[in-house]
Design an enzyme around this catalytic site. Structure first.
Site, PDB file in Angstrom:
ATOM      1  N   GLY A 191      54.198  62.978  80.747  1.00 27.76           N
ATOM      2  CA  GLY A 191      53.104  62.054  81.066  1.00 27.76           C
ATOM      3  C   GLY A 191      51.761  62.751  81.108  1.00 27.76           C
ATOM      4  O   GLY A 191      50.747  62.224  80.630  1.00 27.76           O
ATOM      5  N   ASP A 192      51.735  63.952  81.680  1.00 31.84           N
ATOM      6  CA  ASP A 192      50.497  64.734  81.720  1.00 31.84           C
ATOM      7  C   ASP A 192      50.053  65.096  80.305  1.00 31.84           C
ATOM      8  O   ASP A 192      48.862  65.111  79.994  1.00 31.84           O
ATOM      9  CB  ASP A 192      50.712  66.016  82.531  1.00 31.84           C
ATOM     10  CG  ASP A 192      51.363  65.761  83.876  1.00 31.84           C
ATOM     11  OD1 ASP A 192      51.092  64.702  84.460  1.00 31.84           O
ATOM     12  OD2 ASP A 192      52.142  66.614  84.324  1.00 31.84           O
TER      13      ASP A 192
END
Length: 300
Positions: free
Chosen positions: A250-251
């Site tokens: 996600g990052d």
């Protein structure tokens, strides 16, 4: 300039043990150590993509020095505020028949430390990007991200927020440039279960009504959705590949989106870059490299 803020960074100590047994002496089959924290992950992936940035946050003790060293080893410039007492946390991630995590608490952050961070952030110029990512330690105000953003209302600073629950909802009135919940987190905000992309669009628009400019929602193996401030609704069902490590995916999507937007000034291209970068990290044991991302972009 792009700056990321990680308020409670860590050393992530990954251990693999064959058939872990409670109460017995276990030998590791493999060990790895990484600098941890969502903002730090964004910084590392941005640098991997050729985008210079600076990592901000707090570190303490010998573990803090190691976090700083590991971050700079990845080529990322850092300007962490060193605390006088305590130790930066170590998060232990044990992989065996089952996965177990033990996360440390981290050092106490005082008002004087927060003022030092505010002073750093106050130097941002028009057009800069600030990434506020991850959970926060219990010793800082629960609306810390909102307090940081409050000073930006009259300044052209693009703020990206990757957080959950109240920490995210509190910032919406400040008009963040981009927020990136996953579909489970999006559902939690409204007390519903979200399973389809159409449902993602419905609730992403509700977050826009509350002030978010662009809403990027990851759905793990089911793809992603972007609802942009220009009215575009972009969907993708996801790239196919073997998921080796979902930590940091996600990052990485956030980093890819930022890199794509900087390079092309297009939400469509930023969305594609975000998907490719998030997938590249998921399909690897490490965070995405530029070569891996470029290979996946050809599939979009």
């Amino acid at each position: 300039m792009i700056s990321t803020v990680t308020l409670n960074p860590s050393i992530d100590y990954l251990i693999e043990v064959d058939q872990f047994k409670v109460g017995a002496v276990n030998r590791t089959a493999q060990e790895k150590m990484f600098p941890g924290g969502k903002g730090i992950n964004v910084s590392i992936v941005l640098k991997n993509l050729g985008v210079d940035n600076k990592a901000l946050g707090f570190v303490a003790g010998f573990t803090g020095h190691e976090i700083d060293r590991l971050v700079e080893e990845h080529g990322v410039k850092s300007d962490f505020i060193e605390l006088e007492e305590g130790l930066s946390r170590i998060n232990v991630k044990l992989k065996s028949d089952e996965e177990t995590e033990i996360n440390g608490n981290g050092p106490a952050i005082l008002d004087s430390h927060l003022k030092a961070l505010y002073s750093q952030i106050d130097t941002l110029q028009s057009g800069d990007i600030l990434v506020l990512a991850g959970s926060i330690p219990s010793t800082v105000p629960s609306d810390i991200y909102k307090r940081i953003m409050a000073d930006f209302k009259e300044r052209d600073i693009h703020v990206v927020v990757d957080a959950t629950k109240d920490l995210l909802m509190n910032v919406l009135e400040c008009g963040p440039f981009l927020i990136k919940p996953n579909h489970h987190e999006l559902g939690e905000l409204f007390g519903v279960t979200i399973t389809t992309q159409d449902e993602v669009v419905e609730y992403a628009k509700k977050l826009q009504e509350k002030g978010a400019r662009n809403v990027l929602v990851s759905m793990a193996g089911d793809g992603a959705v972007l609802v942009s401030e220009t009215g575009e609704v972009l969907k993708h069902t996801g790239l196919k590949g073997e998921v080796k490590n979902s930590v940091g995916a996600g990052d990485s999507m956030v980093a890819g989106f930022i890199a794509g937007y900087i390079q092309h000034g297009s939400y469509e291209e930023a969305f594609k870059m975000g998907i490719a970068t998030g997938s590249a990290s998921a399909f690897s044991y490490n965070l995405a490299t530029k070569e891996e991302v470029e290979a996946l972009l050809k599939c979009l």
